[in-house]
Design a protein around this motif. Structure first.
Motif, PDB file in Angstrom:
ATOM      1  N   PHE A 204       0.816  -1.144  -0.217  1.00  0.00           N
ATOM      2  CA  PHE A 204       0.049   0.187   0.029  1.00  0.00           C
ATOM      3  C   PHE A 204       0.670   1.018  -0.165  1.00  0.00           C
ATOM      4  N   THR A 205       0.729   2.123  -0.817  1.00  0.00           N
ATOM      5  CA  THR A 205       1.293   3.660  -0.932  1.00  0.00           C
ATOM      6  C   THR A 205       0.225   4.327  -0.540  1.00  0.00           C
ATOM      7  N   PHE A 206       0.147   5.096   0.597  1.00  0.00           N
ATOM      8  CA  PHE A 206      -0.826   5.950   1.368  1.00  0.00           C
ATOM      9  C   PHE A 206      -0.315   7.365   0.846  1.00  0.00           C
ATOM     10  N   GLU A 207      -1.339   8.297   0.650  1.00  0.00           N
ATOM     11  CA  GLU A 207      -1.157   9.365   0.069  1.00  0.00           C
ATOM     12  C   GLU A 207      -2.182  10.629   0.889  1.00  0.00           C
ATOM     13  N   THR A 208      -1.686  11.350   1.604  1.00  0.00           N
ATOM     14  CA  THR A 208      -2.458  12.376   2.230  1.00  0.00           C
ATOM     15  C   THR A 208      -2.266  13.693   1.590  1.00  0.00           C
ATOM     16  N   PRO A 209      -3.123  14.372   1.407  1.00  0.00           N
ATOM     17  CA  PRO A 209      -3.122  15.830   0.887  1.00  0.00           C
ATOM     18  C   PRO A 209      -2.154  16.994   1.604  1.00  0.00           C
ATOM     19  N   SER A 210      -1.153  17.077   0.997  1.00  0.00           N
ATOM     20  CA  SER A 210      -0.146  17.950   1.618  1.00  0.00           C
ATOM     21  C   SER A 210      -0.361  19.539   1.944  1.00  0.00           C
ATOM     22  N   HIS A 211      -1.700  19.901   1.408  1.00  0.00           N
ATOM     23  CA  HIS A 211      -2.027  21.224   1.797  1.00  0.00           C
ATOM     24  C   HIS A 211      -2.823  21.554   3.108  1.00  0.00           C
ATOM     25  N   ALA A 212      -3.210  20.094   3.899  1.00  0.00           N
ATOM     26  CA  ALA A 212      -3.830  20.009   4.841  1.00  0.00           C
ATOM     27  C   ALA A 212      -3.029  20.272   6.105  1.00  0.00           C
ATOM     28  N   PRO A 213      -3.470  20.733   7.405  1.00  0.00           N
ATOM     29  CA  PRO A 213      -2.812  20.578   8.715  1.00  0.00           C
ATOM     30  C   PRO A 213      -1.721  19.414   8.729  1.00  0.00           C
ATOM     31  N   LEU A 214      -0.579  19.491   9.256  1.00  0.00           N
ATOM     32  CA  LEU A 214       0.163  18.377   9.356  1.00  0.00           C
ATOM     33  C   LEU A 214      -0.245  17.586  10.407  1.00  0.00           C
ATOM     34  N   GLU A 215      -1.051  17.922  11.486  1.00  0.00           N
ATOM     35  CA  GLU A 215      -1.478  17.128  12.548  1.00  0.00           C
ATOM     36  C   GLU A 215      -2.551  16.315  11.786  1.00  0.00           C
ATOM     37  N   GLN A 216      -3.144  16.954  10.946  1.00  0.00           N
ATOM     38  CA  GLN A 216      -4.264  15.872  10.518  1.00  0.00           C
ATOM     39  C   GLN A 216      -3.637  14.860   9.437  1.00  0.00           C
ATOM     40  N   ARG A 217      -2.517  15.108   8.698  1.00  0.00           N
ATOM     41  CA  ARG A 217      -2.102  14.263   7.469  1.00  0.00           C
ATOM     42  C   ARG A 217      -1.169  13.229   8.632  1.00  0.00           C
ATOM     43  N   VAL A 218      -0.650  13.476   9.480  1.00  0.00           N
ATOM     44  CA  VAL A 218       0.066  12.635  10.360  1.00  0.00           C
ATOM     45  C   VAL A 218      -0.961  11.388  11.098  1.00  0.00           C
ATOM     46  N   ALA A 219      -2.082  12.092  11.515  1.00  0.00           N
ATOM     47  CA  ALA A 219      -3.133  11.411  12.199  1.00  0.00           C
ATOM     48  C   ALA A 219      -3.797  10.354  11.070  1.00  0.00           C
ATOM     49  N   ALA A 220      -3.859  10.736   9.903  1.00  0.00           N
ATOM     50  CA  ALA A 220      -4.493   9.953   8.760  1.00  0.00           C
ATOM     51  C   ALA A 220      -3.642   8.775   8.431  1.00  0.00           C
ATOM     52  N   HIS A 221      -2.489   8.918   8.428  1.00  0.00           N
ATOM     53  CA  HIS A 221      -1.296   8.140   8.073  1.00  0.00           C
ATOM     54  C   HIS A 221      -1.236   7.086   9.023  1.00  0.00           C
ATOM     55  N   THR A 222      -1.270   7.515  10.623  1.00  0.00           N
ATOM     56  CA  THR A 222      -1.182   6.341  11.679  1.00  0.00           C
ATOM     57  C   THR A 222      -2.358   5.585  11.684  1.00  0.00           C
ATOM     58  N   ALA A 223      -3.484   6.091  11.381  1.00  0.00           N
ATOM     59  CA  ALA A 223      -4.769   5.503  11.207  1.00  0.00           C
ATOM     60  C   ALA A 223      -4.741   4.242  10.116  1.00  0.00           C
ATOM     61  N   ALA A 224      -4.395   4.703   9.008  1.00  0.00           N
ATOM     62  CA  ALA A 224      -4.200   3.832   7.650  1.00  0.00           C
ATOM     63  C   ALA A 224      -3.156   2.593   8.114  1.00  0.00           C
ATOM     64  N   VAL A 225      -2.106   3.023   8.503  1.00  0.00           N
ATOM     65  CA  VAL A 225      -1.158   1.934   8.938  1.00  0.00           C
ATOM     66  C   VAL A 225      -1.670   0.942   9.850  1.00  0.00           C
ATOM     67  N   ARG A 226      -2.116   1.474  10.998  1.00  0.00           N
ATOM     68  CA  ARG A 226      -2.721   0.634  12.086  1.00  0.00           C
ATOM     69  C   ARG A 226      -3.906  -0.270  11.327  1.00  0.00           C
ATOM     70  N   VAL A 227      -4.723  -0.016  10.430  1.00  0.00           N
ATOM     71  CA  VAL A 227      -5.816  -0.782  10.090  1.00  0.00           C
ATOM     72  C   VAL A 227      -5.186  -1.883   8.832  1.00  0.00           C
ATOM     73  N   ALA A 228      -4.203  -1.235   8.209  1.00  0.00           N
ATOM     74  CA  ALA A 228      -3.719  -2.228   7.171  1.00  0.00           C
ATOM     75  C   ALA A 228      -2.979  -3.588   7.867  1.00  0.00           C
ATOM     76  N   CYS A 229      -2.164  -3.012   9.124  1.00  0.00           N
ATOM     77  CA  CYS A 229      -1.556  -4.079   9.872  1.00  0.00           C
ATOM     78  C   CYS A 229      -2.666  -4.956  10.578  1.00  0.00           C
ATOM     79  N   GLU A 230      -3.524  -4.612  11.060  1.00  0.00           N
ATOM     80  CA  GLU A 230      -4.484  -5.272  11.881  1.00  0.00           C
ATOM     81  C   GLU A 230      -5.329  -6.139  10.820  1.00  0.00           C
ATOM     82  N   THR A 231      -5.597  -5.587   9.643  1.00  0.00           N
ATOM     83  CA  THR A 231      -6.262  -6.364   8.554  1.00  0.00           C
ATOM     84  C   THR A 231      -5.160  -7.797   8.134  1.00  0.00           C
TER      85      THR A 231
END
Length: 249
Positions: free
Chosen positions: A216-243
């Motif tokens: 999986f190559t995860f892509e967040t929108p770089s114009h958004a606040p950094l905190e949101q981008r980091v949170a989105a990445h961590t959520a995606a990684v967690r679910v991919a590994c749990e799956t």
């Protein structure tokens, strides 16, 4: 997080958190801008390899890996490999390319750069992971999306779980074209294990050619606040590994 990425501060913080979590480093290359390191934590379950920072203007990926370390995510029931900052000179200069003007994520076939020569040699010696995850950002999008390369059975439910996990921060990027590719659904590009350009191999293609069954190559929108981008990445990684754990158990 103030949006300014400091490589030296990051590497110091990452080293401290990684060693505390039971990781050991391997020095892949000692570059003018900083060390290129891979981290390993042996475990009893499936093998997962995560990478970030191959584009120097995409800081959310490295910071998400640090956030996961600090949250004690990397448990002993997986075997972990992490390359958190693959483009030291780009991260220092905050440029997509390295200091030589090369997009490192298109250099896995030609191997023109010191970074990718060292990194590809490390991959060649690696026990092939069950899952590869690469963290990226895209300045042209407003939503979250990901590439999936899958050499095994097609399981759409896996993609839906990832997209649902990220919805609190970003909606799926709208199709039918995302990043110049035809999307399977909003937010999801189901990519063949072939490069878009014959000599422009990215890391995910190289891993697929080596036999990694799913990436999986995860892509967040770089114009958004950094905190949101980091949170989105961590959520995606967690679910991919749990799956992955659910599928293997």
């Amino acid at each position: 997080m103030n949006g300014v990425f400091d490589l030296l501060h990051f590497q110091t913080a990452f080293r401290g958190a990684a060693e505390l979590a039971g990781f050991t480093p391997s020095l892949l290359a000692d570059l003018p801008a900083g060390q290129l390191l891979a981290w390993e934590k042996p475990g009893t379950g499936p093998c997962v390899y995560l990478s970030a920072g191959i584009h120097g203007d995409e800081p959310a990926g490295p910071l998400a890996l640090l956030e996961l370390l600090l949250a004690d995510f990397f448990t002993d029931d997986f075997h972990w490999f992490i390359c958190p900052a693959l483009n030291p000179s780009g991260l220092v200069a905050r440029t997509r390319e390295n200091s030589g003007g090369v997009d490192l994520n298109r250099d896995y076939w030609l191997r023109q750069t010191a970074e990718i020569i060292a990194h590809a040699c490390w991959i060649d010696a690696l026990a092939m992971p069950d899952l590869f995850i690469s963290l990226h950002e895209d300045w042209e999008t407003t939503g979250f999306y990901f590439y999936e390369i899958n050499l095994r059975e097609d399981q759409p439910g896996r993609a839906h779980r990832i997209l649902d996990a990220v919805r609190p921060w970003f909606p799926p990027e709208k199709g039918p074209l995302i990043d110049g590719h035809e999307s399977r659904e909003d937010g999801w590009i189901y990519h063949a294990a072939e490069p878009d350009l014959p000599e422009g191999w990215p890391e995910a293609i190289y891993l697929a050619k080596k036999g990694c069954p799913i990436s999986f190559t995860f892509e967040t929108p770089s114009h958004a606040p950094l905190e949101q981008r980091v949170a989105a990445h961590t959520a995606a990684v967690r679910v991919a590994c749990e799956t992955l754990a659910d599928e293997i158990s």
